[in-house]
Design a protein around this motif. Structure first.
Motif, PDB file in Angstrom:
ATOM      1  N   PHE A  19       0.732  -1.175   0.083  1.00 29.99           N
ATOM      2  CA  PHE A  19      -0.038  -0.051  -0.020  1.00 29.99           C
ATOM      3  C   PHE A  19       0.805   1.288  -0.033  1.00 29.99           C
ATOM      4  CE2 PHE A  19       0.575  -1.412   4.247  1.00 29.99           C
ATOM      5  CZ  PHE A  19       1.194  -0.356   4.962  1.00 29.99           C
ATOM      6  N   HIS A  20       0.239   2.409  -0.250  1.00 28.83           N
ATOM      7  CA  HIS A  20       1.245   3.628  -0.447  1.00 28.83           C
ATOM      8  C   HIS A  20       0.089   4.594  -0.072  1.00 28.83           C
ATOM      9  CE1 HIS A  20       4.137   6.029  -1.958  1.00 28.83           C
ATOM     10  NE2 HIS A  20       3.425   6.794  -2.839  1.00 28.83           N
ATOM     11  N   ASP A  21       0.837   5.607   0.679  1.00 27.21           N
ATOM     12  CA  ASP A  21      -0.123   6.967   0.986  1.00 27.21           C
ATOM     13  C   ASP A  21      -1.151   6.603   1.960  1.00 27.21           C
ATOM     14  OD1 ASP A  21       2.031   8.702  -0.240  1.00 27.21           O
ATOM     15  OD2 ASP A  21       0.594   8.627  -2.033  1.00 27.21           O
ATOM     16  N   GLY A  22      -0.888   5.938   3.059  1.00 22.20           N
ATOM     17  CA  GLY A  22      -2.175   5.797   3.859  1.00 22.20           C
ATOM     18  C   GLY A  22      -2.687   6.874   4.617  1.00 22.20           C
ATOM     19  N   ASN A  23      -3.554   6.969   5.157  1.00 17.80           N
ATOM     20  CA  ASN A  23      -4.275   7.703   6.112  1.00 17.80           C
ATOM     21  C   ASN A  23      -3.214   7.854   7.332  1.00 17.80           C
ATOM     22  OD1 ASN A  23      -5.506   9.405   7.918  1.00 17.80           O
ATOM     23  ND2 ASN A  23      -7.642   8.703   7.325  1.00 17.80           N
ATOM     24  N   ALA A  24      -2.870   9.312   7.427  1.00 19.46           N
ATOM     25  CA  ALA A  24      -1.628   9.525   8.518  1.00 19.46           C
ATOM     26  C   ALA A  24      -2.268   9.153   9.801  1.00 19.46           C
ATOM     27  CB  ALA A  24      -1.165  10.883   8.430  1.00 19.46           C
ATOM     28  N   ALA A  49       1.551   7.961  10.054  1.00 17.78           N
ATOM     29  CA  ALA A  49       2.459   9.155  10.277  1.00 17.78           C
ATOM     30  C   ALA A  49       3.746   8.729  11.100  1.00 17.78           C
ATOM     31  CB  ALA A  49       1.699  10.245  10.815  1.00 17.78           C
ATOM     32  N   GLU A  50       3.519   8.087  12.169  1.00 19.71           N
ATOM     33  CA  GLU A  50       4.652   7.734  13.026  1.00 19.71           C
ATOM     34  C   GLU A  50       5.491   6.823  12.181  1.00 19.71           C
ATOM     35  OE1 GLU A  50       2.368   7.916  17.368  1.00 19.71           O
ATOM     36  OE2 GLU A  50       2.347   6.065  16.197  1.00 19.71           O
TER      37      GLU A  50
END
Length: 81
Positions: A19-24, A49-50
């Motif tokens: 997956f790519h660019d998940g919800n932060a 994000a972490e």
């Protein structure tokens, strides 16, 4: 533990992002029912994000990750203490 060949040499592996660019704010954690007291999760829950912050400030920033005991032991072919 890393796979080894008949001579005991570590066989290199590569991984690919699924997956790519998940919800932060999304939390990535062990699936319910896959860990218990006898078999705890191997990694703590973390937000996307972490995780990305750790990646970008860690090895890509040429800094050793002191918390990566399991991975270091896997690459060395030993068990973490």
């Amino acid at each position: 533990m890393a796979p080894v060949d008949a001579d005991g040499r570590v066989i290199p592996r590569r991984s690919a992002a699924y997956f790519h660019d998940g919800n932060a704010d999304a939390v990535v954690s062990c699936l319910p029912g896959c860990a218990d007291e006898q078999h705890p999760a191997r990694y703590p829950a973390v937000t996307v994000a972490e995780h990305l912050e750790g990646k970008l400030t860690g090895s890509r920033g040429l800094k050793l990750n002191a918390d990566a005991v399991r991975e270091a032991a896997r690459l060395a072919g030993t068990e973490p203490s």
